[in-house]
Design a protein around this motif. Structure first.
Motif, PDB file in Angstrom:
ATOM      1  N   ASN A 192       0.809  -1.230   0.000  1.00 31.90           N
ATOM      2  CA  ASN A 192       0.000   0.000   0.000  1.00 31.90           C
ATOM      3  C   ASN A 192       0.840   1.277   0.000  1.00 31.90           C
ATOM      4  N   TYR A 193       2.098   1.178  -0.441  1.00 29.35           N
ATOM      5  CA  TYR A 193       2.956   2.367  -0.487  1.00 29.35           C
ATOM      6  C   TYR A 193       2.561   3.251  -1.672  1.00 29.35           C
ATOM      7  N   ILE A 194       2.414   4.519  -1.411  1.00 30.59           N
ATOM      8  CA  ILE A 194       2.074   5.474  -2.463  1.00 30.59           C
ATOM      9  C   ILE A 194       3.329   6.264  -2.809  1.00 30.59           C
ATOM     10  N   SER A 195       3.826   6.073  -4.007  1.00 31.49           N
ATOM     11  CA  SER A 195       5.063   6.700  -4.430  1.00 31.49           C
ATOM     12  C   SER A 195       4.806   8.116  -4.942  1.00 31.49           C
ATOM     13  N   LYS A 196       5.495   9.083  -4.349  1.00 30.06           N
ATOM     14  CA  LYS A 196       5.413  10.454  -4.856  1.00 30.06           C
ATOM     15  C   LYS A 196       6.080  10.561  -6.224  1.00 30.06           C
ATOM     16  N   ALA A 197       7.152   9.766  -6.416  1.00 29.95           N
ATOM     17  CA  ALA A 197       7.865   9.813  -7.698  1.00 29.95           C
ATOM     18  C   ALA A 197       6.984   9.332  -8.837  1.00 29.95           C
ATOM     19  N   LYS A 198       6.036   8.453  -8.530  1.00 32.27           N
ATOM     20  CA  LYS A 198       5.133   7.975  -9.575  1.00 32.27           C
ATOM     21  C   LYS A 198       4.284   9.116 -10.112  1.00 32.27           C
ATOM     22  N   GLU A 199       3.999  10.090  -9.250  1.00 36.09           N
ATOM     23  CA  GLU A 199       3.202  11.248  -9.674  1.00 36.09           C
ATOM     24  C   GLU A 199       4.048  12.278 -10.414  1.00 36.09           C
ATOM     25  N   THR A 200       5.292  12.480  -9.937  1.00 33.93           N
ATOM     26  CA  THR A 200       6.128  13.531 -10.521  1.00 33.93           C
ATOM     27  C   THR A 200       6.977  13.053 -11.688  1.00 33.93           C
ATOM     28  N   ASP A 201       7.354  11.756 -11.674  1.00 39.93           N
ATOM     29  CA  ASP A 201       8.247  11.213 -12.697  1.00 39.93           C
ATOM     30  C   ASP A 201       7.755   9.853 -13.177  1.00 39.93           C
ATOM     31  N   PRO A 202       6.565   9.822 -13.768  1.00 40.52           N
ATOM     32  CA  PRO A 202       5.982   8.520 -14.150  1.00 40.52           C
ATOM     33  C   PRO A 202       6.805   7.758 -15.174  1.00 40.52           C
ATOM     34  N   ASP A 203       7.464   8.456 -16.098  1.00 39.61           N
ATOM     35  CA  ASP A 203       8.270   7.764 -17.099  1.00 39.61           C
ATOM     36  C   ASP A 203       9.413   6.996 -16.445  1.00 39.61           C
ATOM     37  N   LEU A 204      10.088   7.630 -15.483  1.00 33.24           N
ATOM     38  CA  LEU A 204      11.198   6.975 -14.797  1.00 33.24           C
ATOM     39  C   LEU A 204      10.717   5.764 -14.004  1.00 33.24           C
ATOM     40  N   ILE A 205       9.613   5.923 -13.280  1.00 33.45           N
ATOM     41  CA  ILE A 205       9.102   4.827 -12.472  1.00 33.45           C
ATOM     42  C   ILE A 205       8.698   3.656 -13.361  1.00 33.45           C
ATOM     43  N   GLU A 206       8.110   3.937 -14.519  1.00 28.15           N
ATOM     44  CA  GLU A 206       7.738   2.872 -15.450  1.00 28.15           C
ATOM     45  C   GLU A 206       8.962   2.066 -15.852  1.00 28.15           C
ATOM     46  N   VAL A 207      10.022   2.758 -16.261  1.00 30.08           N
ATOM     47  CA  VAL A 207      11.222   2.071 -16.729  1.00 30.08           C
ATOM     48  C   VAL A 207      11.904   1.344 -15.569  1.00 30.08           C
ATOM     49  N   PHE A 208      12.088   2.039 -14.438  1.00 27.41           N
ATOM     50  CA  PHE A 208      12.829   1.448 -13.329  1.00 27.41           C
ATOM     51  C   PHE A 208      12.092   0.270 -12.716  1.00 27.41           C
ATOM     52  N   ASP A 209      10.804   0.448 -12.409  1.00 25.28           N
ATOM     53  CA  ASP A 209      10.071  -0.626 -11.734  1.00 25.28           C
ATOM     54  C   ASP A 209       9.921  -1.854 -12.622  1.00 25.28           C
ATOM     55  N   ASN A 210       9.655  -1.659 -13.902  1.00 27.06           N
ATOM     56  CA  ASN A 210       9.544  -2.810 -14.793  1.00 27.06           C
ATOM     57  C   ASN A 210      10.869  -3.564 -14.893  1.00 27.06           C
ATOM     58  N   PHE A 211      11.980  -2.832 -14.827  1.00 30.09           N
ATOM     59  CA  PHE A 211      13.287  -3.477 -14.891  1.00 30.09           C
ATOM     60  C   PHE A 211      13.651  -4.121 -13.559  1.00 30.09           C
ATOM     61  N   ALA A 212      13.609  -3.327 -12.469  1.00 28.41           N
ATOM     62  CA  ALA A 212      14.088  -3.809 -11.175  1.00 28.41           C
ATOM     63  C   ALA A 212      13.176  -4.856 -10.561  1.00 28.41           C
ATOM     64  N   PHE A 213      11.862  -4.704 -10.753  1.00 22.88           N
ATOM     65  CA  PHE A 213      10.916  -5.571 -10.054  1.00 22.88           C
ATOM     66  C   PHE A 213      10.268  -6.621 -10.959  1.00 22.88           C
ATOM     67  N   ASP A 214      10.654  -6.633 -12.224  1.00 21.66           N
ATOM     68  CA  ASP A 214      10.176  -7.675 -13.125  1.00 21.66           C
ATOM     69  C   ASP A 214      11.376  -8.361 -13.767  1.00 21.66           C
ATOM     70  N   ASP A 215      12.047  -7.683 -14.710  1.00 24.15           N
ATOM     71  CA  ASP A 215      13.145  -8.313 -15.447  1.00 24.15           C
ATOM     72  C   ASP A 215      14.214  -8.887 -14.522  1.00 24.15           C
ATOM     73  N   VAL A 216      14.702  -8.071 -13.600  1.00 21.05           N
ATOM     74  CA  VAL A 216      15.841  -8.480 -12.777  1.00 21.05           C
ATOM     75  C   VAL A 216      15.455  -9.560 -11.774  1.00 21.05           C
ATOM     76  N   ILE A 217      14.308  -9.395 -11.136  1.00 18.68           N
ATOM     77  CA  ILE A 217      13.894 -10.380 -10.127  1.00 18.68           C
ATOM     78  C   ILE A 217      13.664 -11.742 -10.766  1.00 18.68           C
ATOM     79  N   LYS A 218      13.218 -11.766 -12.014  1.00 21.00           N
ATOM     80  CA  LYS A 218      12.982 -13.051 -12.679  1.00 21.00           C
ATOM     81  C   LYS A 218      14.271 -13.812 -12.966  1.00 21.00           C
TER      82      LYS A 218
END
Length: 391
Positions: free
Chosen positions: A157-183
């Motif tokens: 339930n964490y609400i990221s402030k960066a998701k609001e201010t920098d959505p492009d960065l969060i899209e790239v980083f989270d998809n990489f760090a929490f999907d590609d890399v963890i797999k």
């Protein structure tokens, strides 16, 4: 288990009366084989699952591929994924299966099977299955469901402030760090979080460190384990850089009603620190330590003695973390610090000496990429290839 999963075929379609959806089973060991266990591979297509059931002698599940769910009667559904081990007590009513979006395979082990190794009950209804709140796929930011679920596991339930201010960065980083890399690889969540947390100390990334202390506590890492990583950083990073991390940790612990100070993990005294520290050095690095003493100039011999008594005697001999974890923690510090290639090579060999093989260290370095960057990771990989070449 990775090899077991890859070489064993899916097997046969499981009987519909015990499962919902399409499930394949391949029994590798039967009770009749004389080893007093049943071992098999079970593969679930998305949304497929077992009925509610129990085992008179318990069960162990080792997730070898994909993402799934596990639930015990009366408890919420848990997310399980590759590398997770589920230990199910005797007669505990439960079910397990694939997640909404992903296929899942696990190795199932039933020890000491009786004539009735499984007691099958009613199917898991769609209503029960859907009590796991699947993260909503965010079309605007294009975050993958797996990235959202892995992030949610660490920070519910964490609400990221960066998701609001920098959505492009969060899209790239989270998809990489929490999907590609963890797999990649099979590093369990607790180990991964501890190593990333250690790297944030080496990187002097206080804000990210605090995030990972919270994540560590959220997934069941103990306050002692967190403090031991922190204390171990002192001889590598220096107390002037670590003190702010100690203060931040104490603030988080206090906010969570964790009583300070924690129970001491020291195993040495002023009289034994040199002897025990030297023994720990030799356990990790072998006869190389004798050579370091023998080849040291007399005016620098005190540095070798400090390493034995202080770095190893005061810190590495402590309880709270085993030696394999401590060597991986040290390597995480060194990779994140940068400019430490000589020490990285030494601790790659130290890791190998205590049982952390090349693949384990590749998995570690891979998980650190999003947090320390490519240059320092690639430098560490060059060291790895030199010390432990791929044969």
């Amino acid at each position: 288990m990775e090899n077991f999963n890859s070489i064993l075929p899916k097997g046969n379609i499981a009987p519909k009366e015990n499962f919902t959806g399409t499930v394949w089973t391949n029994i590798a060991v039967n009770a009749e084989d004389g080893v007093n266990s049943i071992v098999g591979k079970v593969t679930f297509e998305p949304k497929a699952r077992t009925n509610w059931h129990s085992h008179p002698n318990g069960q162990i599940l080792i997730v070898t591929q994909g993402v799934g769910y596990y639930q015990e009667k009366g408890n919420p559904i848990q997310l399980i994924q590759k590398g997770d081990v589920v230990k199910i007590l005797p007669n505990k009513i439960h079910w397990h299966g694939a997640s909404h979006q992903y296929e899942m395979s696990h190795t199932a082990i039933v020890p000491n099977p009786s004539k009735q190794s499984s007691i099958w009950l009613q199917p898991v209804s769609d209503e029960e299955y859907n009590t796991f709140k699947v993260p909503v796929y965010n079309v605007e930011n294009s975050l993958s469901p797996l990235a959202i679920m892995n992030h949610e596991e660490l920070w519910p339930n964490y609400i990221s402030k960066a998701k609001e201010t920098d959505p492009d960065l969060i899209e790239v980083f989270d998809n990489f760090a929490f999907d590609d890399v963890i797999k990649h690889g099979d590093m369990v969540t607790k180990t991964r979080v501890l190593m990333i947390m250690a790297s944030t100390i080496g990187s002097q990334a206080l804000t990210e460190y605090k995030m990972f202390v919270d994540a560590a506590l959220n997934i069941g890492i103990t306050p002692i384990e967190i403090k031991e990583v922190l204390y171990q950083s002192v001889p590598y990073v220096g107390v002037s850089k670590v003190i702010d991390f100690i203060n931040a940790t104490n603030e988080i612990f206090t906010a969570r009603n964790i009583t300070l100070p924690l129970e001491s993990q020291s195993t040495t005294t002023p009289e034994t620190r040199m002897e025990k520290g030297l023994a720990k050095q030799k356990e990790i690095f072998g006869n190389r330590i004798d050579d370091m003493y023998k080849n040291s100039p007399k005016d620098l011999l005190h540095i070798q003695q400090y390493l034995s008594a202080n770095c190893f005697g005061d810190y590495i001999t402590r309880a709270g973390l085993d030696v394999k974890t401590r060597e991986m923690v040290t390597l995480s510090f060194l990779i994140a610090m940068g400019g430490t290639e000589s020490q990285i090579k030494g601790h790659i060999q130290g890791n190998a000496n205590v049982g952390n093989d090349r693949q384990t260290l590749i998995n570690l370095m891979t998980q650190l990429i999003p947090y320390v960057g490519y240059p320092r990771t690639l430098n560490a990989i060059n060291c790895l290839n030199e010390v432990l070449p791929n044969k």
